[in-house]
Motif scaffolding. Sequence first.
Motif, PDB file in Angstrom:
ATOM      1  N   SER A  59       8.174   6.950   3.810  1.00 11.77           N
ATOM      2  CA  SER A  59       7.223   6.153   4.599  1.00 11.77           C
ATOM      3  C   SER A  59       7.733   4.725   4.767  1.00 11.77           C
ATOM      4  CB  SER A  59       5.847   6.121   3.923  1.00 11.77           C
ATOM      5  OG  SER A  59       5.120   7.284   4.247  1.00 11.77           O
ATOM      6  N   ARG A  60       8.293   4.194   3.675  1.00 11.37           N
ATOM      7  CA  ARG A  60       8.815   2.823   3.746  1.00 11.37           C
ATOM      8  C   ARG A  60       9.906   2.721   4.807  1.00 11.37           C
ATOM      9  NH1 ARG A  60       7.889  -1.635   0.182  1.00 11.37           N
ATOM     10  NH2 ARG A  60       9.539  -2.706   1.251  1.00 11.37           N
TER      11      ARG A  60
ATOM     12  N   ARG B 169      -1.060   4.967   8.137  1.00  8.58           N
ATOM     13  CA  ARG B 169      -2.459   5.241   7.791  1.00  8.58           C
ATOM     14  C   ARG B 169      -2.710   4.951   6.321  1.00  8.58           C
ATOM     15  NH1 ARG B 169      -4.061  11.164  10.002  1.00  8.58           N
ATOM     16  NH2 ARG B 169      -6.180  10.380   9.599  1.00  8.58           N
ATOM     17  N   ALA B 170      -3.916   4.478   6.048  1.00 15.95           N
ATOM     18  CA  ALA B 170      -4.324   4.337   4.650  1.00 15.95           C
ATOM     19  C   ALA B 170      -4.562   5.743   4.113  1.00 15.95           C
ATOM     20  CB  ALA B 170      -5.593   3.510   4.561  1.00 15.95           C
ATOM     21  N   ARG B 171      -4.300   5.924   2.830  1.00 15.54           N
ATOM     22  CA  ARG B 171      -4.438   7.251   2.230  1.00 15.54           C
ATOM     23  C   ARG B 171      -5.677   7.199   1.342  1.00 15.54           C
ATOM     24  NH1 ARG B 171      -2.106   9.947  -2.107  1.00 15.54           N
ATOM     25  NH2 ARG B 171      -1.225  11.990  -1.636  1.00 15.54           N
ATOM     26  N   ILE B 172      -6.801   7.659   1.890  1.00 11.33           N
ATOM     27  CA  ILE B 172      -8.047   7.519   1.124  1.00 11.33           C
ATOM     28  C   ILE B 172      -8.660   8.889   0.846  1.00 11.33           C
ATOM     29  CG2 ILE B 172     -10.230   6.262   0.917  1.00 11.33           C
ATOM     30  CD1 ILE B 172      -9.211   4.266   2.969  1.00 11.33           C
ATOM     31  N   ASP B 173      -9.349   9.448   1.835  1.00 11.83           N
ATOM     32  CA  ASP B 173     -10.049  10.711   1.549  1.00 11.83           C
ATOM     33  C   ASP B 173     -10.428  11.377   2.867  1.00 11.83           C
ATOM     34  OD1 ASP B 173     -11.637  12.769   0.769  1.00 11.83           O
ATOM     35  OD2 ASP B 173     -13.213  11.522  -0.148  1.00 11.83           O
ATOM     36  N   MET B 174      -9.739  12.447   3.214  1.00 14.44           N
ATOM     37  CA  MET B 174      -9.998  13.108   4.497  1.00 14.44           C
ATOM     38  C   MET B 174     -11.320  13.870   4.497  1.00 14.44           C
ATOM     39  SD  MET B 174      -7.813  12.226   6.701  1.00 14.44           S
ATOM     40  CE  MET B 174      -8.082  13.386   8.041  1.00 14.44           C
TER      41      MET B 174
ATOM     42  N   PHE C 109       2.067  14.929   6.890  1.00 14.89           N
ATOM     43  CA  PHE C 109       2.888  13.805   6.416  1.00 14.89           C
ATOM     44  C   PHE C 109       2.229  13.035   5.262  1.00 14.89           C
ATOM     45  CE2 PHE C 109       3.982  14.603  10.819  1.00 14.89           C
ATOM     46  CZ  PHE C 109       5.362  14.676  10.769  1.00 14.89           C
ATOM     47  N   ARG C 110       1.035  13.477   4.892  1.00 18.15           N
ATOM     48  CA  ARG C 110       0.240  12.705   3.940  1.00 18.15           C
ATOM     49  C   ARG C 110       0.914  12.557   2.580  1.00 18.15           C
ATOM     50  NH1 ARG C 110      -4.744  12.766   0.657  1.00 18.15           N
ATOM     51  NH2 ARG C 110      -6.124  11.167   1.528  1.00 18.15           N
ATOM     52  N   ASP C 111       1.626  13.622   2.165  1.00 18.67           N
ATOM     53  CA  ASP C 111       2.218  13.582   0.833  1.00 18.67           C
ATOM     54  C   ASP C 111       3.719  13.357   0.866  1.00 18.67           C
ATOM     55  OD1 ASP C 111      -0.208  13.903  -0.530  1.00 18.67           O
ATOM     56  OD2 ASP C 111      -0.211  16.045  -0.010  1.00 18.67           O
ATOM     57  N   ARG C 112       4.222  12.817   1.975  1.00 18.86           N
ATOM     58  CA  ARG C 112       5.668  12.578   2.052  1.00 18.86           C
ATOM     59  C   ARG C 112       6.053  11.514   1.019  1.00 18.86           C
ATOM     60  NH1 ARG C 112       6.260  10.174   8.053  1.00 18.86           N
ATOM     61  NH2 ARG C 112       8.345  10.979   7.712  1.00 18.86           N
TER      62      ARG C 112
ATOM     63  N   LEU D 247       0.837  -1.203   0.000  1.00 20.33           N
ATOM     64  CA  LEU D 247       0.000   0.000   0.000  1.00 20.33           C
ATOM     65  C   LEU D 247       0.873   1.256   0.000  1.00 20.33           C
ATOM     66  CD1 LEU D 247      -2.895  -0.871   2.506  1.00 20.33           C
ATOM     67  CD2 LEU D 247      -2.971  -0.902   0.004  1.00 20.33           C
ATOM     68  N   ILE D 248       1.941   1.238   0.784  1.00 18.07           N
ATOM     69  CA  ILE D 248       2.844   2.403   0.805  1.00 18.07           C
ATOM     70  C   ILE D 248       3.420   2.619  -0.602  1.00 18.07           C
ATOM     71  CG2 ILE D 248       4.981   3.367   1.737  1.00 18.07           C
ATOM     72  CD1 ILE D 248       4.497   1.680   4.289  1.00 18.07           C
ATOM     73  N   ASP D 249       3.933   1.535  -1.182  1.00 19.07           N
ATOM     74  CA  ASP D 249       4.573   1.648  -2.493  1.00 19.07           C
ATOM     75  C   ASP D 249       3.606   2.132  -3.572  1.00 19.07           C
ATOM     76  OD1 ASP D 249       6.813   0.776  -1.262  1.00 19.07           O
ATOM     77  OD2 ASP D 249       6.746  -1.277  -2.064  1.00 19.07           O
ATOM     78  N   ALA D 250       2.343   1.730  -3.425  1.00 20.35           N
ATOM     79  CA  ALA D 250       1.356   2.110  -4.442  1.00 20.35           C
ATOM     80  C   ALA D 250       0.740   3.472  -4.147  1.00 20.35           C
ATOM     81  CB  ALA D 250       0.272   1.036  -4.525  1.00 20.35           C
ATOM     82  N   GLY D 251       1.238   4.147  -3.119  1.00 17.32           N
ATOM     83  CA  GLY D 251       0.712   5.476  -2.785  1.00 17.32           C
ATOM     84  C   GLY D 251      -0.577   5.440  -1.995  1.00 17.32           C
ATOM     85  N   HIS D 252      -0.906   4.306  -1.399  1.00 16.44           N
ATOM     86  CA  HIS D 252      -2.166   4.175  -0.663  1.00 16.44           C
ATOM     87  C   HIS D 252      -1.990   4.191   0.851  1.00 16.44           C
ATOM     88  CE1 HIS D 252      -4.154   3.466  -4.398  1.00 16.44           C
ATOM     89  NE2 HIS D 252      -3.579   2.293  -4.615  1.00 16.44           N
ATOM     90  N   ALA D 253      -0.781   4.433   1.311  1.00 16.39           N
ATOM     91  CA  ALA D 253      -0.581   4.492   2.762  1.00 16.39           C
ATOM     92  C   ALA D 253       0.646   5.333   3.065  1.00 16.39           C
ATOM     93  CB  ALA D 253      -0.418   3.086   3.329  1.00 16.39           C
ATOM     94  N   TYR D 254       0.687   5.909   4.256  1.00 16.73           N
ATOM     95  CA  TYR D 254       1.825   6.745   4.666  1.00 16.73           C
ATOM     96  C   TYR D 254       1.995   6.666   6.177  1.00 16.73           C
ATOM     97  CZ  TYR D 254      -1.931  10.029   5.867  1.00 16.73           C
ATOM     98  OH  TYR D 254      -3.064  10.596   6.390  1.00 16.73           O
TER      99      TYR D 254
END
Length: 606
Positions: A195-196, A215-220, A187-190, A155-162
């Motif tokens: 993140s890894r 955290r999963a990166r979905i929609d605040m 930190f959402r767009d780090r 998820l981190i690698d695919a941009g879905h978590a940070y």
Amino acid sequence: MSSPTPSVCQGGGTQPPGKPLPPSNFLRQIIESDLSRNAYAQRCWGGTPGDAAHHRRGVLDPARIRTRFPPEPNGYLHVGHAKSICLNFGLARDYGGVCHLRFDDTNPERENQEYVDAIIDAVRWLGFDWHDGETSHLYQASDYFDFMLRAAEYLIDAGHAYVDEQTPEQIRAHRGDFETPGVNSPFRDRPQAESRQRFADMRQGMYPDGAMVLRARIDMASPNLNLRDPVIYRIRHATHHNTGDRWCIYPMYTFAHPIEDALENITHSICTLEFEDQRPFYDWLLERLLEGGLIQAPPPKQIEFARLNLSFVVTSKRKLAQLVSQGHVQGWDDPRMPTIAGLRRRGYTPESLHLFSERIGVSKSDSWIDYQTLEGCLRETLDRNAQRAMAVLDPVELVLDNWDEVMGTGFLDECHAPVHPHDPERGQRSFKMGKELWIDRSDYQDTPAKGFFRLFPGNKVRLKYGHVIECTHADHDEQGQVLRVHARLLPDTKSGTAGSNAVKVKGVITWVARADGIPAEVRWYDRLFRDAQPDASGKDFLESLQPNSLRVLSAFIEPSLGNARKENRFQFERHGYFVADRIDHTPERPVFNLAVGLKDSWNPHA
Ligand code: ATP
Ligand code: MG
């Protein structure tokens, strides 16, 4: 040349369900519709839970559906869990499927082996089995921690978590509410690589608890708060009962659960309504993992049903634990507890809980089930099977003063009664009547209240299975308490003999002879709580505890009960259904627990 063993699972196969199905409900309709359109027919099964590649190497899943019962081993199971067990195992049985028993043990602090063992016991006792032939489908979510880590990294690698380094307070404050959208974390767009690295450091134990989370990166701004970048991993330096000190980061339940279902090839993930708002995240996560090729398609689906709310009990493990730890009851298996272990000790049969679960059905909206419904199911199953017996629970002596003249000095008269009134094949029990008997204290009144037809001076009653007697008087102590009741026996009135009905009586009482009655401890239970909803709307449930919910009585029981074994169940005539205690009962020192009273019965202790 023989054909090569296929390396990829292919083909299709179903097996017909066995016996006719119970009445339909919305869960059955969903399953039947899925089966009829072969929604899950193409899934493969690698022989054990695993990722997409593992299952692809297996065979077509021989189970038409897979359900699971996923308790967290943080307490004993209760009657609500019994409903869920009957439901999940029952659906698997009825549709040619398999039900897994899975310990949802992703929370190291509250779980332990005692609870694991008790849960296994309870499911087995209810008559369900997680074996399919040689295969045991007993799993532990903690065995999937490696995969969960991999899923998180993906998820981190695919941009879905940070990795978020805000404090827990900041995270909470920035989450927003129903009116206000959340605020993005700084930190959402780090960069993903950062993140890894942080996540790897978290895993290595470089940070204290609470320092950061994944955290999963979905929609605040999602109207569903559960989609506002939910936390999926946290730091916990804690020893886990299964994995020991191997991990110091643990997945959140909402992240772990869909993954557990997917790895196990679950088709229908049935849970209670409070998880309805989590379903979008459940689906979101599995879709991401499908995109990454990590799990097999099609993914499981979550279906919610209304939890069981039962009046006069609490069904939260935390509250039940409190009753135990504060000594309000004598343990998780105290017969007043709504735990499966408590119900068992109380005299409930697996059959009665199956009947209960079927009778209350499943629905989509929360409601309360009356405690009497549960008791009714027990009564119904016991009435069919339980041997009858006489017992005197609050004994007072009865002397038949003319016995020597009429029957003969020292004579003991043999009496008979059916073991079960509707089943003559079960034969007869026998016991003696003599000059001195035990009767229940409440069967005598010096001055009869209106409508009282049992013993009072001048009144005649029948001693059940024996003669008619006429009460003469009673002896009292200085406080006026009855010490002994006196009566005369009426000759030629013995039950079952010619002319025995010549004398009409309005009352029949039960009794046990002094000569062959056996002393026994009887534990008389009342409801644990006074309020029908002890913990509704934030009430302190302890305030509703009933003070005298256990009374220990020194009773006498008829001799046929002398060879009762632990967990044998009986109807004590006129009193109710009783079970020989599964812990404390011995033939030398009998102990019986009140299971449930007789319907509409006269209650001697009311
Ligand atoms: P508690 O709050 O008492 O700990 P829980 O729901 O957290 O209960 P789990 O061990 O997570 O307990 O539950 C295992 C399964 O049993 C879950 O699938 C849950 O939905 C189901 N379950 C729990 N309580 C009830 C209930 N009252 N009625 C029906 N199903 C229930
Ligand atoms: Mg839980």
